[in-house]
Design a protein around this motif. Structure first.
Motif: not given
Length: 758
Positions: A27-28, A554-556, A735-737
């Motif tokens: 979510e962030q 990338a943050d994931l 985008q989340r998917r």
């Protein structure tokens, strides 16, 4: 190759893998743009000169968003360009959507002549807002649309009002497919009688000679009226679905055939121009009179995009002459074409050509026989900003001029119209965006790199001398929030000699002691280059939103990269020609070598076991091609809105690169034809109402995959356009998917149960 694999395996054993992200981390990442966008200050965007050349206005990042400011050459303090609250109120009332003063929905505007109002574009429509009252309205003039520039929409109403001659003595209009010429009192002076529904005069093409002695227009044989039909399953204003039709010519369809016609008033003659020099048109456009009314010119692009001509027509004789003929065994690039007729002396034309292997400027006289090359070298002209015939100068930007710099950085130059005296007016190791004043005495330049925030300066055009710095971006709060610029990386391409440029985006919490799976953001469309070169990461220029989207991904726990392989634009003609009749290539031989070089250079760059890839439109097509044709390297893909078979896509883009007539090269580039080769994991995402790429292209790929007994994931967004979402909700969801898909299949980790109520 074995050494590289063993080396990668040893690195994998030595370094820990990044932990999988939880729901809060995802979510962030989804909120990253909204959190970071307000953190910049003094970033100047979209400067616009006033017509007098003494003042200019621009958009500037401030607390809470952006304001427009106005400034003069004299250096007076910047002032707000208008009352932002009043304009926000007017737009909100007119559109029914709420807008705030700091977040107005346009990037540029123009003052009206008396400065009592501003005009701008909103949702592809032209708007005007009064500055003294909150009164805003759509002022778009009705015009007959042309589908992808080649087939007129004959179902649209055409403005039938007369077009008056410059001297105010005559009026021309089209009625019943024929041209009528009237005097001031409306008395008929001349009427054509050869117009009909299959060969009509186009009222929007009327061009009066400056001295009112003649006019020209085109007679049209209409092309194929192909319509794409879509179903809007979940309309917002009713329960039942709606049927949407769109005029949509595809490769091989018949295009409008335009025949220029010259009409002379005194002789009352109607003369179609002999078409021997333009007998097989894809498009005829840019019809322009000489200022002395002695002639007019137009551009002819031949079907197949392998020939372009600038045609000169003598007004006295109606004789056509080819001032310029550009031939290519591959393609003449209409996307980067430029020409400008000259008005003084021997007249003629200045144009951009790749005939020596690089994009350079040439000049010829009105006979078309005296040819002169104005620029030369292993670098390319990018944009012509102005031609000053009185001063004898051409102003342009070019890239690749400084061999020690990134070959995509644009710099400002001036060259004599007579040839010689090439003068570089910028030279910093950065990308330059230049806005030249109307009188060409000054220019505003914004220079930056992905790691250098914008500096905006006012400079003198004669020698490039600095007058003053207008703005210097402050990103201290952005940096404190975790922003780190992407890292450029260069490796050799398939020929072992050509530099291939790209960017590497790392997680904010990057740990060089860990291993990260790699994802490539691909767009290999031949019409441009795509790796961002300037600083602004938030989307107000090409590639901006890609950077912030790459950072969020990338943050994931990924390394996310973008590369310009061979076949993309803005390098040499040979570099570009790799795409000719082979869109399936997509620069993959260069991209794979680039990834391997990065893995050899950085122990944290993990490509063993395959990498991920995602892209939209042509990038969606390339994403599927990666999984089909390079399954040993690419193993997880997310494809958005792809043109999966170029025979199903729009005529303009596809005939430019694949040629005409439609032949086996189209099927060879089709991923639908080769769907049975799919390996790895694929998520296909498409907007139901895509008006850019026929959504049936996606469903035909789905059908082929089902017939081949392949597993894949599919997400159709009801009401979604080519950009997929129709509001912030679907875009965030989509985008989340994508994020979930890469986490599951590239990191091998479980994703949150999003259906669980928290």
């Amino acid at each position: 190759m074995l050494t590289r694999v063993l080396s990668a395996a040893l690195f994998c054993m030595a370094l820990p893998v990044q932990a999988a992200p939880d729901r809060g981390s995802i979510e962030q990442a989804l909120d990253l743009r909204e959190r970071w966008l307000p953190l910049t200050r003094d970033v100047m965007l979209a400067p616009v000169w006033a017509s007098d050349g003494d003042t200019f206005h621009y958009k500037l990042s401030v607390e809470g968003g952006f304001y427009f400011f106005r400034q003069s050459l004299t250096g007076s303090a910047p002032q707000l360009a208008f009352d932002h609250d009043k304009v926000a109120s007017g737009i909100s009332a007119a559109t029914g959507h709420s807008y705030q003063a700091e977040v107005l929905p346009f990037e540029q505007f123009q003052f009206t002549e008396q400065m009592e109002a501003i005009t701008f574009y909103l949702n592809n429509a032209r708007w005007q807002c009064q500055l003294q009252t909150p009164d805003c309205r759509d002022i778009t003039e009705p015009r007959q649309g042309s589908a992808f520039g080649v087939v007129r929409d004959l179902n649209q109403d055409v403005d039938a009002s007369p077009l008056w001659s410059p001297d105010g003595r005559y009026q021309a209009l089209v009625r019943g497919h024929n041209l009528l010429l009237l005097d001031q009192q409306g008395r008929l002076l001349l009427k054509t009688d050869d117009g009909n529904g299959s060969n009509f005069y186009d009222p929007q093409s009327i061009r009066w000679a400056p001295d009112s002695s003649a006019l020209l227009l085109v007679r049209v044989q209409p092309g194929t009226a192909r319509y794409v039909t879509r179903v809007l399953a979940a309309p917002e204003d009713q329960l039942e679905p709606k049927v949407i039709q769109q005029l949509y010519p595809k490769p091989g369809d018949a295009v409008d055939i335009d025949q220029p016609v010259l009409i002379k008033l005194q002789a009352k003659t109607v003369t179609p121009i002999e078409n021997a020099l333009f007998a097989n048109p894809y498009r005829i456009d840019q019809l322009v009179w000489q200022q002395d009314s002695s002639a007019f010119t137009f551009r002819y692009t031949e079907r197949g995009h392998q020939r372009m001509r600038i045609i000169h027509v003598d007004a006295a004789t109606a004789k056509a002459t080819a001032l310029v003929t550009e031939d290519s065994p591959t393609f003449v690039n209409l996307w980067a074409a430029f020409h400008q007729p000259l008005q003084q002396g021997v007249q003629g034309v200045v144009w951009l050509s790749e005939r020596d292997g690089w994009a350079h400027l040439y000049r010829t006289d009105r006979s078309g026989k005296k040819l002169q090359q104005l620029t030369s070298g292993n670098w390319r002209v990018r944009q012509v900003l102005a031609i000053d015939e009185n001063a004898g100068h051409v102003w342009f930007t070019a890239s690749g001029y400084y061999p020690e710099q990134d070959p995509y950085y644009e710099q400002l130059f001036r060259v004599d119209l007579a040839g010689g005296n090439l003068t570089a007016l910028t030279e910093r190791n950065a990308h330059h965006e230049v806005v030249l004043s109307p009188d060409r005495q000054h220019f505003i330049v914004r220079y930056s790199r992905v790691d250098l925030p914008y500096v905006t300066e006012l400079r003198q055009s004669s020698d490039g001398a600095l007058i003053r710095t207008l703005a210097q971006a402050d990103i201290s709060r952005l940096t404190a929030a975790g922003f780190r610029p992407p890292q450029p990386f260069v490796a050799k391409g398939r020929d072992g000699a050509t530099d291939i440029w790209g960017l590497i985006v790392k997680p904010q919490n990057f740990d060089p002691e860990k291993r990260y799976p790699v994802i490539e953001n691909i767009y290999a469309g031949p019409h441009d280059s795509f790796v961002p070169k300037s600083f602004w990461p938030f989307g107000f220029h090409a590639g901006g939103d890609k950077v912030i989207g790459m950072q969020a991904l990338a943050d994931l726990g990924f390394i996310v990269v973008q590369i310009d392989g061979m076949g993309t634009a803005n390098r040499s003609k040979a570099f570009h020609d790799v795409a000719w009749q082979d869109l399936a290539d997509s620069g993959f031989p260069d991209r794979i070598l680039w990834h391997q070089a990065a893995a050899d250079s950085f122990p944290w760059y993990s490509i063993e076991g395959g990498i991920g890839i995602y892209g939209a439109s042509a990038g969606g097509q390339s994403t599927v091609a990666a999984l089909l044709f390079h399954p040993d390297f690419y193993r997880v893909g997310v494809a958005y809105a792809g043109c999966y078979d170029n025979r199903m896509d729009k005529i303009s883009w596809n005939e430019q690169w694949l040629g005409y007539p439609v032949g086996p090269q189209y099927a060879a580039s089709s991923v639908v034809e080769q769907a049975h080769l799919l390996q790895g994991q694929l998520l296909i995402i498409n907007g139901e109402q895509d008006s850019n790429v026929d959504p049936a292209s996606t469903m035909q790929l789905v059908d082929a995959l089902i017939r081949a007994d392949k597993d894949f994931d599919l997400l159709i967004v009801p009401g979604g356009e080519h950009s997929v979402g129709r509001s912030s909700g679907p875009i965030r969801y989509v985008q989340r998917r994508q994020f979930d898909f890469f986490i599951r299949h590239l990191q091998g980790a479980a994703t949150p149960d999003w259906n669980r109520v928290h």
